[in-house]
Scaffold this motif. Structure first.
Motif, PDB file in Angstrom:
ATOM      1  N   ILE A 153       2.255  19.375   0.109  1.00 32.61           N
ATOM      2  CA  ILE A 153       2.796  18.094   0.560  1.00 32.61           C
ATOM      3  C   ILE A 153       2.143  16.983  -0.243  1.00 32.61           C
ATOM      4  CG2 ILE A 153       3.027  16.535   2.538  1.00 32.61           C
ATOM      5  CD1 ILE A 153       2.454  19.416   4.088  1.00 32.61           C
ATOM      6  N   LYS A 154       2.962  16.099  -0.798  1.00 32.28           N
ATOM      7  CA  LYS A 154       2.435  14.991  -1.592  1.00 32.28           C
ATOM      8  C   LYS A 154       2.323  13.755  -0.718  1.00 32.28           C
ATOM      9  CE  LYS A 154       3.317  12.261  -5.790  1.00 32.28           C
ATOM     10  NZ  LYS A 154       4.222  12.054  -6.940  1.00 32.28           N
ATOM     11  N   ILE A 155       1.102  13.217  -0.624  1.00 31.79           N
ATOM     12  CA  ILE A 155       0.892  11.982   0.124  1.00 31.79           C
ATOM     13  C   ILE A 155       0.396  10.891  -0.827  1.00 31.79           C
ATOM     14  CG2 ILE A 155       0.386  13.262   2.240  1.00 31.79           C
ATOM     15  CD1 ILE A 155      -2.581  12.476   1.884  1.00 31.79           C
ATOM     16  N   ARG A 156       0.607   9.653  -0.431  1.00 30.75           N
ATOM     17  CA  ARG A 156       0.220   8.530  -1.295  1.00 30.75           C
ATOM     18  C   ARG A 156      -1.296   8.474  -1.448  1.00 30.75           C
ATOM     19  NH1 ARG A 156      -1.266   3.315  -0.383  1.00 30.75           N
ATOM     20  NH2 ARG A 156      -0.828   3.490   1.836  1.00 30.75           N
ATOM     21  N   LYS A 157      -1.733   8.306  -2.698  1.00 31.27           N
ATOM     22  CA  LYS A 157      -3.163   8.190  -2.980  1.00 31.27           C
ATOM     23  C   LYS A 157      -3.640   6.790  -2.574  1.00 31.27           C
ATOM     24  CE  LYS A 157      -4.659   9.767  -6.936  1.00 31.27           C
ATOM     25  NZ  LYS A 157      -4.929   9.846  -8.396  1.00 31.27           N
ATOM     26  N   PRO A 158      -4.767   6.674  -1.886  1.00 36.19           N
ATOM     27  CA  PRO A 158      -5.230   5.352  -1.475  1.00 36.19           C
ATOM     28  C   PRO A 158      -5.829   4.576  -2.643  1.00 36.19           C
ATOM     29  CG  PRO A 158      -6.854   6.999  -0.881  1.00 36.19           C
ATOM     30  CD  PRO A 158      -5.675   7.755  -1.437  1.00 36.19           C
ATOM     31  N   GLU A 159      -5.696   3.262  -2.592  1.00 36.75           N
ATOM     32  CA  GLU A 159      -6.420   2.424  -3.540  1.00 36.75           C
ATOM     33  C   GLU A 159      -7.866   2.343  -3.069  1.00 36.75           C
ATOM     34  OE1 GLU A 159      -4.435  -1.317  -3.731  1.00 36.75           O
ATOM     35  OE2 GLU A 159      -2.470  -0.398  -4.066  1.00 36.75           O
ATOM     36  N   LEU A 160      -8.764   2.289  -4.020  1.00 33.43           N
ATOM     37  CA  LEU A 160     -10.189   2.346  -3.688  1.00 33.43           C
ATOM     38  C   LEU A 160     -10.591   1.259  -2.692  1.00 33.43           C
ATOM     39  CD1 LEU A 160     -12.684   4.009  -4.319  1.00 33.43           C
ATOM     40  CD2 LEU A 160     -13.201   2.443  -6.196  1.00 33.43           C
ATOM     41  N   ASP A 161     -10.043   0.061  -2.862  1.00 32.30           N
ATOM     42  CA  ASP A 161     -10.441  -1.033  -1.971  1.00 32.30           C
ATOM     43  C   ASP A 161      -9.770  -0.951  -0.600  1.00 32.30           C
ATOM     44  OD1 ASP A 161      -7.880  -1.688  -2.679  1.00 32.30           O
ATOM     45  OD2 ASP A 161      -8.334  -3.722  -3.339  1.00 32.30           O
ATOM     46  N   ARG A 162      -8.876   0.060  -0.403  1.00 34.65           N
ATOM     47  CA  ARG A 162      -8.235   0.239   0.905  1.00 34.65           C
ATOM     48  C   ARG A 162      -8.918   1.322   1.725  1.00 34.65           C
ATOM     49  NH1 ARG A 162      -4.094  -3.417   2.275  1.00 34.65           N
ATOM     50  NH2 ARG A 162      -3.491  -1.806   3.758  1.00 34.65           N
ATOM     51  N   ILE A 163      -9.943   1.955   1.142  1.00 30.19           N
ATOM     52  CA  ILE A 163     -10.711   2.954   1.882  1.00 30.19           C
ATOM     53  C   ILE A 163     -11.827   2.224   2.622  1.00 30.19           C
ATOM     54  CG2 ILE A 163     -12.162   5.004   1.715  1.00 30.19           C
ATOM     55  CD1 ILE A 163     -10.650   5.770  -0.809  1.00 30.19           C
ATOM     56  N   THR A 164     -11.939   2.496   3.905  1.00 30.93           N
ATOM     57  CA  THR A 164     -12.925   1.795   4.712  1.00 30.93           C
ATOM     58  C   THR A 164     -13.739   2.780   5.538  1.00 30.93           C
ATOM     59  OG1 THR A 164     -13.186   0.222   6.543  1.00 30.93           O
ATOM     60  CG2 THR A 164     -11.145   1.454   6.487  1.00 30.93           C
ATOM     61  N   LYS A 165     -14.929   2.378   5.893  1.00 35.31           N
ATOM     62  CA  LYS A 165     -15.782   3.211   6.743  1.00 35.31           C
ATOM     63  C   LYS A 165     -15.586   2.876   8.212  1.00 35.31           C
ATOM     64  CE  LYS A 165     -19.276   4.056   3.203  1.00 35.31           C
ATOM     65  NZ  LYS A 165     -18.429   3.577   2.105  1.00 35.31           N
ATOM     66  N   VAL A 166     -14.661   1.946   8.485  1.00 39.94           N
ATOM     67  CA  VAL A 166     -14.351   1.562   9.860  1.00 39.94           C
ATOM     68  C   VAL A 166     -12.966   2.089  10.208  1.00 39.94           C
ATOM     69  CG1 VAL A 166     -14.025  -0.349  11.466  1.00 39.94           C
ATOM     70  CG2 VAL A 166     -15.728  -0.533   9.638  1.00 39.94           C
ATOM     71  N   GLN A 167     -12.881   2.845  11.297  1.00 41.67           N
ATOM     72  CA  GLN A 167     -11.585   3.413  11.668  1.00 41.67           C
ATOM     73  C   GLN A 167     -10.633   2.320  12.120  1.00 41.67           C
ATOM     74  OE1 GLN A 167     -11.675   6.396  14.748  1.00 41.67           O
ATOM     75  NE2 GLN A 167      -9.637   7.118  14.250  1.00 41.67           N
ATOM     76  N   ARG A 168      -9.388   2.404  11.660  1.00 41.18           N
ATOM     77  CA  ARG A 168      -8.365   1.464  12.102  1.00 41.18           C
ATOM     78  C   ARG A 168      -7.038   2.192  12.171  1.00 41.18           C
ATOM     79  NH1 ARG A 168      -5.967  -0.260   7.126  1.00 41.18           N
ATOM     80  NH2 ARG A 168      -7.186   0.508   5.406  1.00 41.18           N
ATOM     81  N   ARG A 169      -6.218   1.806  13.122  1.00 39.38           N
ATOM     82  CA  ARG A 169      -4.903   2.429  13.250  1.00 39.38           C
ATOM     83  C   ARG A 169      -3.850   1.420  12.830  1.00 39.38           C
ATOM     84  NH1 ARG A 169      -4.350   7.217  15.537  1.00 39.38           N
ATOM     85  NH2 ARG A 169      -2.169   6.752  15.910  1.00 39.38           N
ATOM     86  N   SER A 170      -3.027   1.810  11.885  1.00 38.82           N
ATOM     87  CA  SER A 170      -2.028   0.896  11.333  1.00 38.82           C
ATOM     88  C   SER A 170      -0.669   1.040  12.015  1.00 38.82           C
ATOM     89  CB  SER A 170      -1.863   1.150   9.838  1.00 38.82           C
ATOM     90  OG  SER A 170      -1.406   2.466   9.638  1.00 38.82           O
ATOM     91  N   PHE A 171      -0.590   1.933  12.993  1.00 41.05           N
ATOM     92  CA  PHE A 171       0.699   2.219  13.595  1.00 41.05           C
ATOM     93  C   PHE A 171       0.962   1.266  14.757  1.00 41.05           C
ATOM     94  CE2 PHE A 171      -0.966   6.632  12.464  1.00 41.05           C
ATOM     95  CZ  PHE A 171      -0.620   6.475  11.143  1.00 41.05           C
ATOM     96  N   LEU A 172       1.193   0.015  14.409  1.00 33.80           N
ATOM     97  CA  LEU A 172       1.421  -1.019  15.402  1.00 33.80           C
ATOM     98  C   LEU A 172       2.640  -0.680  16.255  1.00 33.80           C
ATOM     99  CD1 LEU A 172       0.636  -3.813  16.438  1.00 33.80           C
ATOM    100  CD2 LEU A 172       2.107  -4.781  14.678  1.00 33.80           C
ATOM    101  N   ARG A 173       2.482  -0.794  17.556  1.00 30.33           N
ATOM    102  CA  ARG A 173       3.545  -0.442  18.494  1.00 30.33           C
ATOM    103  C   ARG A 173       3.615  -1.526  19.560  1.00 30.33           C
ATOM    104  NH1 ARG A 173       2.778   4.933  22.077  1.00 30.33           N
ATOM    105  NH2 ARG A 173       4.333   4.551  23.663  1.00 30.33           N
ATOM    106  N   VAL A 174       4.805  -2.034  19.828  1.00 28.61           N
ATOM    107  CA  VAL A 174       4.934  -3.117  20.802  1.00 28.61           C
ATOM    108  C   VAL A 174       6.057  -2.799  21.792  1.00 28.61           C
ATOM    109  CG1 VAL A 174       4.100  -4.898  19.207  1.00 28.61           C
ATOM    110  CG2 VAL A 174       6.556  -4.415  19.335  1.00 28.61           C
ATOM    111  N   PRO A 175       5.909  -3.244  23.048  1.00 33.54           N
ATOM    112  CA  PRO A 175       7.010  -3.099  24.003  1.00 33.54           C
ATOM    113  C   PRO A 175       8.149  -4.022  23.603  1.00 33.54           C
ATOM    114  CG  PRO A 175       5.207  -4.361  24.982  1.00 33.54           C
ATOM    115  CD  PRO A 175       4.718  -3.870  23.658  1.00 33.54           C
ATOM    116  N   ALA A 176       9.372  -3.529  23.612  1.00 31.91           N
ATOM    117  CA  ALA A 176      10.515  -4.346  23.200  1.00 31.91           C
ATOM    118  C   ALA A 176      11.805  -3.698  23.671  1.00 31.91           C
ATOM    119  CB  ALA A 176      10.543  -4.495  21.678  1.00 31.91           C
TER     120      ALA A 176
END
Length: 216
Positions: free
Chosen positions: A87-110
């Motif tokens: 499976i091919k996944i997008r390679k991260p840019e070096l400055d987008r790698i962080t040591k702090v966990q974050r979730r980018s899957f924003l979800r809102v009631p609508a």
């Protein structure tokens, strides 16, 4: 940067919280200029293989030799047959790698209008319960037959803050169906196939909605 043979651990974006909380692992098998080739992932908990789809969003981390977790966001770009399926996944840019966990899957009631077509050509219109970058859930009449792993064609009406209205098309896979006391059904859907431009419409709506909640 993650290296060859390194183990990646990740979660997959889903509108179903239970599904989104499952952690998978996969070994890096090869590297390309714009992507990383990984083996078919398996569940950390059950040891079962997990099928990924084009466009699936991933929240990934890998552990360096000093024991530090490094997090980045990625998504599935495609598939390669090299004796085994990779499976091919997008390679991260070096400055987008962080040591702090974050979730980018924003979800809102609508409550957005959504038109749905099943593979049997049944069509109905209903409203979403929530929407996000990894999937949606909607509430529909109890008479519609929906089941896990069923594929649906969906057209989501997306209103923006400036007054414009757009439509986002995607193919969705039913993750889970819940029968409600009202006699209606709630269906949790993940994006099985969605163009980046269509996904960006939904993500833009989510960010605008989140800002609206914050400003109340």
């Amino acid at each position: 940067m993650p290296k060859m043979n390194q183990m990646l651990h990740f979660q997959i974006a889903s509108s179903d919280e239970e599904e989104a909380s499952i952690e998978y692992k996969s070994r890096i098998a090869d590297e390309q200029e714009d992507g990383i080739l990984i083996e078919v992932p398996i569940s950390e908990k059950t040891g079962r293989y997990k099928r990924l789809f084009l466009g699936d969003e991933l929240s990934v981390y890998f552990v360096t030799e000093d024991g530090i977790k490094n997090f980045f966001d990625s998504h599935v770009l495609g598939f390669v047959e090299d004796g085994v399926k990779l499976i091919k996944i997008r390679k991260p840019e070096l400055d987008r790698i962080t040591k702090v966990q974050r979730r980018s899957f924003l979800r809102v009631p609508a409550e957005l209008e959504i038109a749905v077509k099943t593979q049997g050509n049944l069509r109905f219109v209903c409203e979403t319960d929530d929407v996000g970058g990894g999937g949606i859930s909607f509430i529909c009449d109890g008479k519609w037959q929906l089941a896990s792993e069923q594929l649906l064609d969906c057209w989501l009406l997306v209103p923006f803050k400036n007054g414009s209205i757009d439509h986002a098309f995607f193919k969705g896979e039913v993750v889970r169906v819940v029968d409600l006391e009202s006699g209606r059904k709630q269906a949790m859907i993940k994006y099985a196939s969605i163009n980046d431009s269509e996904r960006q419409k939904i993500i833009r709506f989510c960010f605008e909605k989140q800002l609206e909640f914050r400003n109340r």
